[in-house]
Scaffold this motif. Structure first.
Motif, mmCIF file in Angstrom:
data_model
loop_
_atom_site.group_PDB
_atom_site.id
_atom_site.type_symbol
_atom_site.label_atom_id
_atom_site.label_comp_id
_atom_site.label_asym_id
_atom_site.label_seq_id
_atom_site.Cartn_x
_atom_site.Cartn_y
_atom_site.Cartn_z
ATOM 1 N N LEU A 68 0.844 -1.201 0.000
ATOM 2 C CA LEU A 68 0.000 0.000 0.000
ATOM 3 C C LEU A 68 0.881 1.253 0.000
ATOM 4 O O LEU A 68 0.644 2.217 -0.731
ATOM 5 C CB LEU A 68 -0.854 -0.039 1.277
ATOM 6 N N PHE A 69 1.926 1.201 0.827
ATOM 7 C CA PHE A 69 2.831 2.340 0.936
ATOM 8 C C PHE A 69 3.587 2.577 -0.375
ATOM 9 O O PHE A 69 3.819 3.716 -0.770
ATOM 10 C CB PHE A 69 3.810 2.134 2.114
ATOM 11 N N GLY A 70 3.942 1.496 -1.084
ATOM 12 C CA GLY A 70 4.628 1.637 -2.381
ATOM 13 C C GLY A 70 3.776 2.413 -3.371
ATOM 14 O O GLY A 70 4.262 3.314 -4.069
ATOM 15 N N GLU A 71 2.486 2.086 -3.406
ATOM 16 C CA GLU A 71 1.568 2.812 -4.310
ATOM 17 C C GLU A 71 1.474 4.278 -3.904
ATOM 18 O O GLU A 71 1.515 5.178 -4.726
ATOM 19 C CB GLU A 71 0.159 2.209 -4.217
ATOM 20 N N TRP A 72 1.326 4.475 -2.600
ATOM 21 C CA TRP A 72 1.192 5.836 -2.061
ATOM 22 C C TRP A 72 2.438 6.671 -2.371
ATOM 23 O O TRP A 72 2.364 7.843 -2.725
ATOM 24 C CB TRP A 72 0.953 5.762 -0.547
ATOM 25 N N VAL A 144 8.313 -2.983 -3.221
ATOM 26 C CA VAL A 144 8.584 -2.908 -4.668
ATOM 27 C C VAL A 144 7.338 -3.304 -5.479
ATOM 28 O O VAL A 144 7.031 -2.677 -6.496
ATOM 29 C CB VAL A 144 9.809 -3.773 -5.048
ATOM 30 N N TYR A 145 6.614 -4.316 -5.013
ATOM 31 C CA TYR A 145 5.351 -4.685 -5.684
ATOM 32 C C TYR A 145 4.409 -3.468 -5.733
ATOM 33 O O TYR A 145 3.813 -3.165 -6.754
ATOM 34 C CB TYR A 145 4.644 -5.823 -4.937
ATOM 35 N N GLY A 146 4.296 -2.792 -4.601
ATOM 36 C CA GLY A 146 3.418 -1.613 -4.540
ATOM 37 C C GLY A 146 3.916 -0.484 -5.432
ATOM 38 O O GLY A 146 3.124 0.211 -6.069
ATOM 39 N N GLN A 158 -1.714 -1.175 -17.393
ATOM 40 C CA GLN A 158 -2.077 -2.346 -16.590
ATOM 41 C C GLN A 158 -0.804 -3.142 -16.294
ATOM 42 O O GLN A 158 -0.123 -3.583 -17.223
ATOM 43 C CB GLN A 158 -3.058 -3.197 -17.419
ATOM 44 N N VAL A 159 -0.451 -3.307 -15.021
ATOM 45 C CA VAL A 159 0.829 -3.937 -14.664
ATOM 46 C C VAL A 159 0.603 -5.172 -13.779
ATOM 47 O O VAL A 159 -0.256 -5.160 -12.905
ATOM 48 C CB VAL A 159 1.725 -2.921 -13.898
ATOM 49 N N THR A 160 1.372 -6.235 -14.037
ATOM 50 C CA THR A 160 1.361 -7.422 -13.179
ATOM 51 C C THR A 160 2.789 -7.696 -12.728
ATOM 52 O O THR A 160 3.711 -7.631 -13.552
ATOM 53 C CB THR A 160 0.882 -8.672 -13.970
ATOM 54 N N THR A 161 2.971 -8.015 -11.452
ATOM 55 C CA THR A 161 4.312 -8.339 -10.946
ATOM 56 C C THR A 161 4.292 -9.736 -10.333
ATOM 57 O O THR A 161 3.437 -10.035 -9.497
ATOM 58 C CB THR A 161 4.752 -7.309 -9.881
ATOM 59 N N ILE A 175 14.300 -11.421 -7.778
ATOM 60 C CA ILE A 175 14.026 -11.251 -9.209
ATOM 61 C C ILE A 175 12.518 -11.275 -9.399
ATOM 62 O O ILE A 175 11.842 -12.221 -8.983
ATOM 63 C CB ILE A 175 14.695 -12.348 -10.047
ATOM 64 N N LEU A 176 12.000 -10.213 -9.983
ATOM 65 C CA LEU A 176 10.563 -10.088 -10.218
ATOM 66 C C LEU A 176 10.314 -9.997 -11.720
ATOM 67 O O LEU A 176 11.073 -9.329 -12.436
ATOM 68 C CB LEU A 176 10.021 -8.825 -9.547
#
Ligand code: HEM
Length: 182
Positions: A68-72, A144-146, A158-161, A175-176
């Motif tokens: 959530l914080f990554g998005e923010w 990092v996902y966020g 549109q992103v997928t990790t 590695i993502l």
């Protein structure tokens, strides 16, 4: 970490749950700092403790808080305070990721005592690549996902990790696989 990180966490909590909740989270985290100063360095423990207390308070996992914080971080702190920096990284999601390995060099001009993440890119295809994330810190992969999700929204993509591999060694190396739709 620099105070800007804790300040951004504070803004996230205040915007979504109110000032009282933030004061409560600080007390429960045993943090007696009234205001975080963006350009001052704070112990990493403060950031990790805050994330842990927020998770407990909201009844979610620490990884969910970090995501959530990554998005923010991208959509509020990045966009509102460092828009020029984000723009200098590229005008679309793929270009931004290809330039990500040098991104924190520019951040270091503002924050010289930064302990930055390191990124490398491989397996570049039209709509995906492998993002190698190296960190001296442990436990921030969900952040990092966020960040990827926030960047996707920032660029209307549109992103997928997906997780590919974790390699242990001197530092964390994750590695993502990051995929996107044009
Ligand atoms: C918007 C502009 C940005 C600024 C001003 C910025 C600044 C910072 C700062 C101050 C830290 C704390 C490190 C420290 O104090 O030692 C940090 C950490 C971090 N940043 Fe950035 N950043 C930005 C964008 C990004 C982007 C776009 C990404 C990746 C997509 C990213 C990934 C990370 C990660 C993963 C960390 C955690 C550090 C670690 O793994 O050890 N940042 N950044």
């Amino acid at each position: 970490m620099y105070g800007i990180v804790n300040k951004s966490i504070e803004e996230l909590v205040v915007a979504n749950y109110g000032q009282e909740k933030w004061e409560d989270i600080k007390v429960k985290s045993n943090i007696n700092i009234e205001y975080f100063i963006s350009s001052e360095s704070y112990d990493d423990d403060i950031t990790f403790t805050l994330a842990g207390t927020i998770a407990t308070e909201l009844g979610v996992t620490v990884d969910e808080v970090l995501s959530l914080f990554g998005e923010w971080w991208i959509l509020h702190t990045g966009k509102n305070h460092y828009g020029y920096l984000l723009e200098s990284g590229g005008d679309n999601f793929k270009t931004f990721l290809l330039n990500l390995p040098s991104f924190h060099n520019r951040v270091m001009m503002m924050y010289p005592k930064l302990t930055p993440p390191e990124f490398k890119i491989s397996e570049v295809e039209d709509n995906s690549l492998h993002l190698h994330y190296f960190s001296k810190r442990i436990g921030l992969t969900a952040f990092v996902y966020g960040l990827m999700s926030g960047l996707g929204k920032f660029f209307n993509t549109q992103v997928t990790t997906d997780h590919v591999e974790s390699l242990s060694g001197q530092s964390t190396h994750e590695i993502l696989k990051v995929s996107w739709e044009n």
